[in-house]
Design a protein around this motif. Structure first.
Motif, PDB file in Angstrom:
ATOM      1  N   GLY A   1      22.735 -55.677 160.766  1.00  0.00           N
ATOM      2  CA  GLY A   1      22.513 -55.512 162.204  1.00  0.00           C
ATOM      3  C   GLY A   1      23.014 -56.709 162.985  1.00  0.00           C
ATOM      4  N   LYS A   2      23.040 -56.547 164.301  1.00  0.00           N
ATOM      5  CA  LYS A   2      23.493 -57.647 165.161  1.00  0.00           C
ATOM      6  C   LYS A   2      22.472 -58.770 165.109  1.00  0.00           C
ATOM      7  CE  LYS A   2      24.018 -55.218 168.962  1.00  0.00           C
ATOM      8  NZ  LYS A   2      24.344 -54.836 170.318  1.00  0.00           N
ATOM      9  N   SER A   3      22.967 -60.001 165.121  1.00  0.00           N
ATOM     10  CA  SER A   3      22.015 -61.111 165.083  1.00  0.00           C
ATOM     11  C   SER A   3      21.356 -61.244 166.452  1.00  0.00           C
ATOM     12  CB  SER A   3      22.706 -62.405 164.679  1.00  0.00           C
ATOM     13  OG  SER A   3      23.661 -62.734 165.653  1.00  0.00           O
ATOM     14  N   ILE A   4      20.158 -61.713 166.442  1.00  0.00           N
ATOM     15  CA  ILE A   4      19.396 -61.855 167.685  1.00  0.00           C
ATOM     16  C   ILE A   4      18.511 -63.080 167.539  1.00  0.00           C
ATOM     17  CG2 ILE A   4      17.738 -60.167 166.759  1.00  0.00           C
ATOM     18  CD1 ILE A   4      16.950 -59.533 169.657  1.00  0.00           C
TER      19      ILE A   4
ATOM     20  N   THR B   1      26.531 -58.393 177.946  1.00  0.00           N
ATOM     21  CA  THR B   1      27.925 -57.926 177.987  1.00  0.00           C
ATOM     22  C   THR B   1      28.193 -57.161 179.281  1.00  0.00           C
ATOM     23  OG1 THR B   1      27.116 -56.093 176.660  1.00  0.00           O
ATOM     24  CG2 THR B   1      28.396 -57.763 175.514  1.00  0.00           C
TER      25      THR B   1
ATOM     26  N   ALA C   1      33.601 -54.558 172.169  1.00  0.00           N
ATOM     27  CA  ALA C   1      32.152 -54.429 172.253  1.00  0.00           C
ATOM     28  C   ALA C   1      31.776 -52.979 172.531  1.00  0.00           C
ATOM     29  CB  ALA C   1      31.629 -55.329 173.346  1.00  0.00           C
TER      30      ALA C   1
ATOM     31  N   ALA D   1      23.784 -48.343 170.859  1.00  0.00           N
ATOM     32  CA  ALA D   1      23.915 -48.191 169.411  1.00  0.00           C
ATOM     33  C   ALA D   1      23.966 -46.714 169.032  1.00  0.00           C
ATOM     34  CB  ALA D   1      22.736 -48.847 168.708  1.00  0.00           C
TER      35      ALA D   1
ATOM     36  N   HIS E   1      24.510 -50.535 162.379  1.00  0.00           N
ATOM     37  CA  HIS E   1      25.271 -51.770 162.616  1.00  0.00           C
ATOM     38  C   HIS E   1      25.087 -52.278 164.030  1.00  0.00           C
ATOM     39  CE1 HIS E   1      27.520 -49.755 159.369  1.00  0.00           C
ATOM     40  NE2 HIS E   1      27.566 -50.986 158.879  1.00  0.00           N
ATOM     41  N   ALA E   2      24.936 -51.355 164.965  1.00  0.00           N
ATOM     42  CA  ALA E   2      24.870 -51.733 166.378  1.00  0.00           C
ATOM     43  C   ALA E   2      23.443 -52.045 166.832  1.00  0.00           C
ATOM     44  CB  ALA E   2      25.471 -50.633 167.236  1.00  0.00           C
TER      45      ALA E   2
ATOM     46  N   HIS F   1      19.929 -54.319 166.457  1.00  0.00           N
ATOM     47  CA  HIS F   1      19.803 -55.713 166.066  1.00  0.00           C
ATOM     48  C   HIS F   1      18.866 -55.864 164.866  1.00  0.00           C
ATOM     49  CE1 HIS F   1      15.979 -56.152 168.160  1.00  0.00           C
ATOM     50  NE2 HIS F   1      16.517 -55.770 169.294  1.00  0.00           N
ATOM     51  N   GLN F   2      18.897 -57.059 164.267  1.00  0.00           N
ATOM     52  CA  GLN F   2      18.220 -57.251 162.982  1.00  0.00           C
ATOM     53  C   GLN F   2      16.710 -57.055 163.058  1.00  0.00           C
ATOM     54  OE1 GLN F   2      19.658 -61.059 161.692  1.00  0.00           O
ATOM     55  NE2 GLN F   2      21.750 -60.315 161.425  1.00  0.00           N
TER      56      GLN F   2
ATOM     57  N   ASP G   1      18.451 -48.033 173.058  1.00  0.00           N
ATOM     58  CA  ASP G   1      19.804 -48.372 172.604  1.00  0.00           C
ATOM     59  C   ASP G   1      20.627 -47.123 172.285  1.00  0.00           C
ATOM     60  OD1 ASP G   1      19.815 -51.070 172.982  1.00  0.00           O
ATOM     61  OD2 ASP G   1      19.162 -51.591 170.965  1.00  0.00           O
TER      62      ASP G   1
END
Lengths: 436, 265
Positions: A34-37, A260, A282, A286, A290-291, A293-294, A390
């Motif tokens: 997942g995306k880092s946050i 973004t 970008a 989501a 993958h899109a 977040h963690q 999301d």
């Protein structure tokens, strides 16, 4: 002979720990897809939340009976682990009850473990009854298919086996002590297991066998249970702690602004500005794991499927497809699938599936009222709403897949600054002919 | 009831006169256009006028906060609206805002700061509660609601979303009525069905509409008045009244309306 047992124990111990480490690492890898946050601000308050919500189980109290039963099992689990420590040392060194030197305190420990074991058994039977006999509505629903139900039963039955193994082991040991058997020195206090002695065999040989059998069953059961965790909702016994640490601390209704989008909107409003990162492909929102977040992915692995979220969801209560629990379970199932794809076919494998569409339908995400009842109800501060939002963002900003009426609402806001089709010039009409 | 015309001051006119209001009344789209919600806006304006607070509205300078767009996933449209609103508010040097809409309240209070809009934002029931506490609104000497059974429906974006539970209840206590809680209240309050942009679309297929489920709670409470603090809840619950048998005598009224009535405004 004793040395063979020690070697076997060592092998079992190493295998159990290694296998668990390997599978747990895979879970961490999947979460890192997942995306880092970054959410490590306000550490003091975060520690407080972990203490209150995870250790203290404060939010479980909304249902007092369940809270009490859960506390019995939780306390039993934590405290009886001291006994497991002794078992592991005994197993490795070939000793018997190595903590015996603690004397009176040891007796107190063994006695309290027995009381706890009894409370655990009682709680487990109540929990089994709620699921299998009373069939509480909370434990059913579209997402509660055969596997999640079986998972719950396996966990509870394993606990029954572990507790009985512990008590029968103690009862046999106690009997052997009374028979003056070598290797069974007088030790311990057996306030619960003494009542099991009536069902025990009388010969010393059979008692030794039973004591050893239960000892091995207890510890092998624990090793097996440890390795069952990565496949089970029971993983919450570990992940509840990081999940509460990383939970949002602001007011529930606050929704983060997408950075973004901010850059692009600023550029739109002021044409002299060039957005800093022109485009790194970008995506907005989501459609797959993958899109997300963690923390959302961590939440999915932590969910223990208790259904308190779904039980209070206004959409679910009124028969809509949406179930916040299903959102979490689908996210986990999809993440497991993506992880398996990577293991089998490499990092770049694309299976043509996605969380939105293949697992979660548009009908589900559009049924949400964003009322936050699910977030409020979760005993460990999981946030199903953030995933729903999301997915909506992706549906709207990447796919233009909003229901028509919502597209009309967007158009109205763009054209006349209100979600309905009224002229901006009429905004103050309510003040006409106002008398006091 | 006196009958002179009540003039609602706008920020533009105040600024032109070199005046600064104490507080901006953010009316919101529902409060501006929806016929039923307009009556709430009027009631609240009367209260502001009655207690002599120096306030102003944006009038035609006001625009949607972007909340429904954001909740529906259209972050672009939300931020466009938000940045324009912030430009307007900062242009007028606004520092304090009151609104009768929990959705506007939440968005301006919690989501505008990150985009450069920092204001002290309160919900109208909080201001009413303060005015009652300060003795500026009449409390128990008026008997309009004496003996009436009144219940309160927590708006999600005010209650669970922002932890405002007590102010609206305190404002209701001033009515000297017979207050009763719904079985699902405060943190456990049930949504009216309008949040998350549901207000602007048909519900998905199900067995029941959410507002009906909620009005059944109201019916069970035997209250003759259900107090609300949100224009969307107002719409949903008023619709619910029409669709449930034996409930046609139940009135759905905003706390501003109840307060205005009990103060003869």
């Amino acid at each position: 002979m004793a040395i063979i047992a020690q070697i076997l124990f060592l092998l079992a111990f190493i295998s159990a720990v290694t296998l668990f480490y390997k599978n747990f690492k895979k879970i961490l890898r999947n979460i890192q897809l997942g995306k880092s946050i970054s959410r490590n601000d306000n550490k003091k308050l975060r520690w407080l939340m972990v203490l209150k919500v995870a250790f203290g189980q404060s939010k479980l109290a909304a249902k007092p009976i369940a809270a009490l039963m859960h506390f019995f099992i939780y306390a039993g689990f934590i405290i009886i682990n001291i006994e497991v420590l002794e078992i592991i040392i005994d197993g490795l060194l070939g000793t018997h009850r190595i903590f015996l030197f603690l004397g009176g305190f040891y007796n107190f420990l063994i006695g309290s473990f027995e009381f706890l074991a009894l409370l655990v058994l009682f709680a487990v039977f109540v929990f089994l009854a709620r699921r299998l006999v009373l069939k509480l509505k909370r434990f059913s629903g579209a997402e509660m298919t055969a596997w999640p139900k079986k998972d719950a039963t396996i966990i509870l039955l394993t606990e029954v086996v572990l507790m009985f193994a512990f008590l029968i082991m103690n009862a046999s040991d106690h009997q052997l002590q009374k028979l003056g058997q070598a290797h069974y020195p007088i030790a311990g206090w057996f306030p619960v297991s003494q009542y099991l002695q009536v069902v025990l065999p009388t010969s010393a040989q059979a008692l030794v066998f039973l004591e050893r059998f239960c000892w091995w069953l207890h510890i092998m059961g624990i090793f097996a249970f440890l390795n069952y965790l990565p496949y089970s909702k029971h993983l919450h016994i570990i992940l509840a702690f990081p999940t509460t640490w990383y939970a949002r601390l602001n007011n529930l209704a606050t929704l983060d602004n997408m950075a973004t989008v901010t850059n692009e909107v600023k550029a739109m409003l002021d044409t002299s500005l060039v957005p800093p990162t022109a485009s790194e492909n970008a995506t907005f929102g989501a459609n797959d794991v993958h899109a997300l977040h963690q923390i959302q992915l961590l939440n999915a692995y932590t969910c223990t499927e208790c259904g308190r979220c779904t039980e209070v969801c206004p959409a679910n209560i009124t028969g809509k497809l949406l179930s916040p629990r299903k959102i979490m379970m689908d996210t986990r199932d999809r993440l497991v699938e993506v992880g398996q794809n990577i293991d089998r076919n490499g990092n770049d494998y694309v299976d043509g599936k996605s969380l939105l569409g293949n697992y979660i339908s548009y009908e589900e995400i559009w049924a949400c009222t964003s009322c936050n009842a699910c977030v409020q109800a979760c005993p460990i501060n999981i946030d199903p709403l953030s995933i729903i939002i999301d997915l909506r963002r992706y549906a709207v900003m990447e796919q233009s897949q909003a229901p028509n009426s919502l597209n009309n609402m967007f158009a109205n806001i763009e054209n006349n600054g209100a979600p309905w089709k009224y002229a901006a010039a009429d905004r103050l009409n309510w003040a006409n002919n106002l008398s006091n | 009831m006196s009958n002179f015309n009540l003039k609602v001051p706008t920020m533009a006119s105040m600024m032109a006169n070199g005046e600064t209001p104490e507080i901006l009344f953010w009316v919101g789209c529902a409060g501006s256009y929806d016929e039923r919600a307009q009556r709430v806006t009027q009631a609240f304006a009367k209260i502001l006028n009655h207690v002599g607070i120096k306030y102003a509205v944006l009038g035609t300078d006001e625009s949607c906060t972007g909340d429904p767009a954001k909740r529906a996933g259209n972050e672009f449209l939300f931020q466009m609206q938000a940045m324009q609103a912030i430009e307007t508010l900062n242009g007028y040097k606004v520092t304090k805002i009151v609104t009768a809409c929990p959705h506007c309240f939440n968005t301006i209070k919690n989501e505008y700061p990150q985009l450069g809009g920092n204001y002290q934002v309160i919900h109208h029931t909080q201001l009413i509660a303060d005015l009652v506490a300060d003795g500026k609104l009449k409390t128990k000497d008026n008997k309009v609601f004496k003996g009436k059974r009144i219940t309160y429906h927590d708006p999600c974006y005010l209650g669970r979303g922002n932890n405002v539970y007590e102010a609206p209840r305190f404002a209701l206590e001033a009515l000297d009525a017979d207050l009763v809680e719904l079985k699902r209240c405060k943190q456990n309050g049930l949504c009216c069905g309008a949040g998350g942009a549901q207000m602007f679309k048909e519900p998905e297929k199900g067995t029941k509409d959410i507002n009906i489920e909620r009005m059944e709670d109201v019916k069970e409470s035997n209250a003759s008045i259900v107090a609300v603090g949100c224009p969307f809840c107002m719409t949903m619950l008023s619709d619910g009244v029409k669709n449930i048998d034996n409930l046609s005598h139940t009135a759905v009224l905003d706390i501003a309306e109840l307060t205005a009535l009990s103060n003869n405004l």
